[in-house]
Design a protein around this motif. Structure first.
Motif, short mmCIF file in Angstrom:
data_model
loop_
_atom_site.label_atom_id
_atom_site.label_comp_id
_atom_site.label_asym_id
_atom_site.label_seq_id
_atom_site.Cartn_x
_atom_site.Cartn_y
_atom_site.Cartn_z
N VAL A 117 0.80 -1.27 -0.02
CA VAL A 117 -0.02 -0.08 0.12
C VAL A 117 0.93 1.32 -0.08
O VAL A 117 1.99 1.43 0.63
CB VAL A 117 -0.98 0.04 1.42
CG1 VAL A 117 -1.66 1.28 1.22
CG2 VAL A 117 -1.91 -1.28 1.18
N TRP A 118 0.42 2.09 -0.92
CA TRP A 118 1.07 3.59 -0.80
C TRP A 118 0.32 4.57 -0.60
O TRP A 118 -1.00 4.52 -0.88
CB TRP A 118 1.85 3.81 -2.06
CG TRP A 118 2.60 5.22 -2.28
CD1 TRP A 118 3.33 5.71 -1.47
CD2 TRP A 118 2.48 6.06 -3.56
NE1 TRP A 118 3.84 6.94 -1.96
CE2 TRP A 118 3.29 6.91 -3.49
CE3 TRP A 118 2.04 5.68 -4.93
CZ2 TRP A 118 3.42 7.96 -4.34
CZ3 TRP A 118 2.23 6.57 -5.81
CH2 TRP A 118 2.99 7.76 -5.61
N ILE A 119 0.54 5.60 0.54
CA ILE A 119 -0.23 6.54 0.82
C ILE A 119 0.66 7.99 0.71
O ILE A 119 1.13 8.35 1.56
CB ILE A 119 -0.96 6.31 2.40
CG1 ILE A 119 -1.27 5.00 2.49
CG2 ILE A 119 -1.80 7.48 2.79
CD1 ILE A 119 -2.05 4.80 3.94
N PRO A 120 0.35 8.46 -0.62
CA PRO A 120 1.11 9.64 -0.80
C PRO A 120 0.15 10.70 -0.34
O PRO A 120 -0.97 10.58 0.04
CB PRO A 120 1.10 9.57 -2.30
CG PRO A 120 0.04 8.94 -2.89
CD PRO A 120 -0.09 7.72 -1.91
N ALA A 121 0.77 11.95 -0.03
CA ALA A 121 -0.10 13.01 0.31
C ALA A 121 -1.10 13.70 -0.52
O ALA A 121 -2.07 14.55 -0.23
CB ALA A 121 0.97 14.22 0.80
N THR A 122 -0.99 13.29 -1.80
CA THR A 122 -1.98 13.86 -2.83
C THR A 122 -2.02 12.62 -3.75
O THR A 122 -1.02 12.02 -4.29
CB THR A 122 -1.73 15.24 -3.31
OG1 THR A 122 -2.65 15.33 -4.32
CG2 THR A 122 -0.09 15.05 -4.01
N VAL A 123 -3.31 12.54 -4.51
CA VAL A 123 -3.32 11.54 -5.58
C VAL A 123 -2.71 12.04 -6.60
O VAL A 123 -2.39 11.31 -7.67
CB VAL A 123 -4.90 11.30 -5.72
CG1 VAL A 123 -5.63 12.46 -6.60
CG2 VAL A 123 -5.34 9.93 -6.67
N ALA A 124 -2.26 13.41 -6.70
CA ALA A 124 -1.48 13.80 -8.14
C ALA A 124 -0.30 13.22 -8.32
O ALA A 124 0.01 12.91 -9.39
CB ALA A 124 -1.35 15.13 -8.02
N ASP A 125 0.34 12.42 -7.18
CA ASP A 125 1.40 11.66 -7.26
C ASP A 125 1.35 10.42 -7.98
O ASP A 125 2.29 9.88 -8.43
CB ASP A 125 2.03 11.25 -5.79
CG ASP A 125 2.55 12.71 -5.18
OD1 ASP A 125 2.93 13.31 -5.79
OD2 ASP A 125 2.91 12.44 -3.62
N VAL A 126 0.05 9.78 -8.07
CA VAL A 126 -0.02 8.74 -8.73
C VAL A 126 -0.06 9.04 -10.26
O VAL A 126 0.63 8.42 -10.97
CB VAL A 126 -1.74 8.07 -8.67
CG1 VAL A 126 -1.76 6.90 -9.39
CG2 VAL A 126 -1.55 7.74 -7.02
N ARG A 127 -0.32 10.34 -10.56
CA ARG A 127 -0.54 10.52 -12.11
C ARG A 127 0.87 10.86 -12.36
O ARG A 127 1.37 10.70 -13.47
CB ARG A 127 -1.48 11.64 -12.32
CG ARG A 127 -2.80 11.53 -11.98
CD ARG A 127 -3.64 12.67 -12.55
NE ARG A 127 -3.68 13.79 -11.66
CZ ARG A 127 -4.59 13.80 -10.65
NH1 ARG A 127 -5.53 12.68 -10.31
NH2 ARG A 127 -4.54 15.00 -9.67
#
Length: 852
Positions: free
Chosen positions: A402-412
């Motif tokens: 699981v990855w929990i970045p601070a913003t979903v923009a990191d996924v993009r």
């Protein structure tokens, strides 16, 4: 010295001693060199010595006796999970390095050696992997003690980690690199551990630094030798200024004496046979009922690590299967919150079945930019690290589930414009976990009135702060490390003035703090700075980020101002699926779903609310009952969503604006400087100290001697370009070159020439640049009238900051030309009222990339 004091913390020690090996030469050609009976004494002696320090509660010192590879990994994982204070990791046994390579392997009891063109060490553990787990642990400090051949090779591995990880970890090694050592005759502890224990057993205050000094002295006095017949010389590495309290005077506890060899347990040979029999039985476990198979697995665990972790496997007096372990990677800013959620989840009903824990969870963090880059370009070496090159397992940690970045923009940012094959598939949840705006946390006395605390651009808020208090400062953590800092930087750079100009609006002495929480704690080191400094931080930290270790002063109350143009944090829950990692796929999928549903459910949202987060839903209401001090219950219009491309572009601009840099020193060398020339506070001395903020072969710098009222008005002592600091210092110490001249100076000529030269170079790149003028102000009469106007005009148009160092008291008064020049150029004025050496060093550090 910033010595870490572990007293009163949840400290743990994991003592791994491999005294008995399954494969030993000459009987087994793939075996290790021999058994190590002395290591049995090491384990027992060191445990009793650590008990006497008073740092470890009962049950918090774990002996791991001759563990096989898998048992060791499990013990290490649990120790990393369960330690909040000091984690002491000790290993004694065989160490080995390949013929070609610089990795150190620690050999467990079932280790073998397969020699060939590429040496292989089955069931040995790379020290890189061990250190990666230790630095990713919850512990505040990690002390690693190695007593094995080649122990000194661990230092090179430690140096590969970044500054933050090195600061957390201190290494003590029994011998210098590439050396074999004698393990003794087996009648007592090995030489290094024997000396270590004797020092620890003394009832006097002891720091790691003092222990290290005594160890080196005692080993030298005893005459211990390595296999090549040079002295066995213990090694220690830790960050400059770090230390660790191992015992305070008068607090030692008197533990019972250590058992004698005959009462310590079975004879090594008998014990080895017993352990072998247990392993053989376990190997036949495929033909045994599941319950009996589990009992055998527990027996191996008891034999290998003294029962470590068995309490985790038992619940409500029933026998429980080992829980599946999930790995959760997150942004450094979020790690404390996700860890708190993990702890609550593990003890919740959602994680129990028939009284047993279903899951275990490891939470770790890494720099946001580094993580995005690894998932974008380096998933292949994350699965199979390359011997030379990228190694995310070392630099970030294990492959996450699981990855929990601070913003979903990191996924993009990870998935868009990917030009290499990916071995990881990201599956983000459509809804963020929570919401937290990024705010300007302003000292209460400097905050604007409530109606204007939201809805204005960040640049306007910073400008208004400066109007209320001209000496006010604004600081931001490192955009390389956390998304919150990068999102704030996107707004800073959006004004169209350029990245370098935007960075000058911030007051960043030397390197920025790694996280917003550490920035807030750093401000407490100087009450005056705390009272005049605003910090760009996530709003939730106003509630949960107010605890700082080793701080006794009262924090200045802060008020949140909400810039309308800074994207908010919207933590994302992302399932990471790795190619060919499908052995436990169904169980792992169910485990991820269970943790995800709990986080989005009432209990998980309550944990996020207690940390200061808002709802991800419409309106972004507070998840807690009421706002923390300084927060607005309703800050009005929500901040915008982050845009992945904008974040990536901003990071590139930040890296360019942050260096390498270019600095030109103008050193007043006129006759009036004769009384201000020698010593660390003299002209050349100030330049030498400032060189520490510049990096060899990266930053460019030059030194001009400023004298003469005709011609150029200066003479180059050091041409502008990259230099070795040692070469530059030699020139500055050369009395024939660096000397005062029996003439006056014309600062107008030198300043115009310096600004012109740097302005010409500015067209080729966007590197940060700085002019440093060191002067006694004696010749400022040549900076009046039209001459002054010409210099100030050039300073404004060149857009190159000038740091003026006035050796005259009051040189930076607003009416003086020094202050006018600094203001016109966007630089800084320093005079005799400042600590000139430190202040100039910090100013140059904002341009250079040196070690500080």
């Amino acid at each position: 010295m910033s010595g870490y004091d572990p007293r009163g913390k949840a400290n743990r020690a994991l003592l791994v001693g491999v005294s008995e090996y399954d494969h030993v030469r000459p009987d087994d050609r793939e075996g290790v060199p021999g058994q190590l009976p002395g290591v049995l004494h090491n384990r027992l002696r060191l445990r009793e010595a650590l008990r006497r320090t008073g740092l470890f509660e009962a049950g918090h010192i774990t002996l791991c006796a001759s563990p096989p590879h898998d048992v060791f990994n499990e013990a290490l994982r649990h120790a990393a999970q369960e330690t909040d204070g000091l984690l002491l990791f000790y290993f004694a046994g065989h160490g080995i390095v390949p013929a070609a390579g610089d990795e150190l392997f620690l050999q467990m009891s079932n280790a073998r050696v397969v020699a060939g063109q590429h040496d292989a060490f089955p069931n040995a553990v790379p020290f890189t992997e061990i250190l990666a787990q230790l630095v990713a642990s919850r512990a505040e400090r990690v002390l690693v003690v190695l007593d094995c051949c080649y122990a000194g090779n661990a230092a090179a591995i430690w140096h590969r980690f970044d500054h933050l990880r090195r600061r957390k970890t201190l290494l003590l090694m029994s011998v210098q690199s590439n050396r074999l050592i004698d393990a003794g005759d087996g009648s007592g502890a090995t030489p290094f551990t024997e000396e270590l224990v004797q020092i620890l057993e003394k009832e006097a205050e002891l720091s790691l630094g003092a222990l290290y000094t005594q160890l080196k002295e005692r080993m030298a006095a005893a005459g211990h030798r390595t296999a090549v017949d040079d002295g066995q010389d213990p090694q220690g590495v830790w960050e400059p200024g770090e230390d660790l309290l191992l015992r305070s005077a008068g607090t030692a506890t008197h533990a019972p004496p250590a058992p004698q060899d005959g009462r310590a347990g079975p004879h090594p040979r008998r014990r080895g046979r017993r352990l072998a029999a247990v392993r053989a039985a376990a190997a036949r476990a495929g033909r045994i009922r599941p319950r009996v198979r589990l009992l055998l697995a527990l027996a191996v665990l008891v034999a290998g690590c003294g029962g470590y972790g068995i309490s985790r496997l038992l619940g409500d007096d029933s026998l429980c299967a080992p829980p599946l372990e999930l790995r959760v990677l997150t942004d450094p800013e979020l790690e404390p919150v996700v860890t708190a959620a993990k702890t609550r989840f593990l003890d919740s009903d959602a994680n129990k079945e028939d009284g047993c824990h279903r899951l275990g969870i490891t939470v770790y963090s890494a720099g946001a930019a580094e993580t995005v880059d690894a998932l974008h370009r380096h998933t292949d070496p994350w699965q199979e690290p390359h011997p030379e090159g990228e190694n995310p397992q070392r630099d970030i940690g294990p492959q996450p589930d699981v990855w929990i970045p601070a913003t979903v923009a990191d996924v993009r940012r990870v998935t868009e414009d990917r030009r290499v094959r990916s071995y990881a598939r990201l599956e983000p949840e459509p809804k963020p976990l929570a919401y937290s705006p990024v705010v300007l946390a302003v000292p209460e006395g400097l905050a604007t009135e409530a109606p204007r605390r939201s809805g204005r651009p960040l640049a306007e808020l910073i400008r208004a702060l400066g109007q209320r208090l001209p000496e006010a400062e604004t600081r931001r953590p490192d955009p390389e490390r956390t998304d919150s800092a990068l999102l704030a930087t996107t707004a800073l750079y959006a004004t169209g003035t350029g990245a370098r100009d935007a960075e000058r609006r911030l007051t960043q002495a030397a390197a920025p703090a790694p996280t917003a929480a550490e920035l807030l704690c750093d401000l407490l080191e100087d009450t005056g700075v705390d009272r005049r400094t605003a910090a760009l931080v996530p709003e939730f930290l106003l509630k949960s980020g107010t605890t700082c270790s080793n701080v006794t002063v009262r924090r200045v109350s802060r008020v949140a101002e909400y810039p309308r143009d800074v994207p908010a944090l919207r933590p994302a829950f992302v399932r990471v699926r790795w190619q060919d990692a499908d052995r436990d796929e169904d169980r792992r999928n169910e485990a991820v779903r269970s943790f995800r549903d709990w986080l989005y459910g009432e209990e998980g949202q309550a944990v996020l609310g207690a940390a200061g987060f808002r709802s991800a839903g419409t309106g972004h209401r507070l998840l807690a009952a009421k706002p923390a001090e300084g927060m607005l219950a309703d800050p009005g219009r929500p901040q915008p969503d982050a845009v992945g491309k904008t974040m990536t572009d901003t990071l590139l601009r930040y890296r360019t604006a942050s260096g390498p840099g270019r600095v030109l020193f103008l050193l007043d060398s006129s006759g009036s400087m004769a009384t201000r020339w020698k010593g660390s506070s003299g002209g050349p001395g100030l330049v030498r100290k400032a060189l520490g903020a510049l990096a060899d072969d990266k930053d460019e710098y030059g030194v001009w001697a400023m004298h003469g009222i005709s011609g150029d008005g200066y003479a180059p002592l050091l041409p502008l370009g990259p230099h070795k600091k040692a070469d530059a210092e030699r020139i500055l110490l050369d009395g024939d070159l660096t000397t005062v001249h029996d003439t006056e100076a014309d600062p107008r000529r030198a300043l115009l020439a310096a600004l012109e030269q740097l302005a010409d170079r500015d067209g080729a790149d966007d590197r940060p640049q700085l002019v440093v003028l060191i002067t006694d102000d004696e010749d400022n009469n040549r900076l009046t009238g039209a001459d002054r106007a010409a210099v100030l005009a050039k300073a404004r148009t060149a857009r190159i900051p000038v740091a003026v160092v006035s050796l005259d008291g009051g040189g930076c008064d607003p009416s003086r030309v020094d202050a006018m020049l600094a203001e016109a150029s966007g630089g800084r004025c320093l005079d005799a009222g400042d600590d000139l050496g430190t202040a100039l060093h910090d100013e140059v550090a904002r341009t250079g990339m040196g070690d500080g």
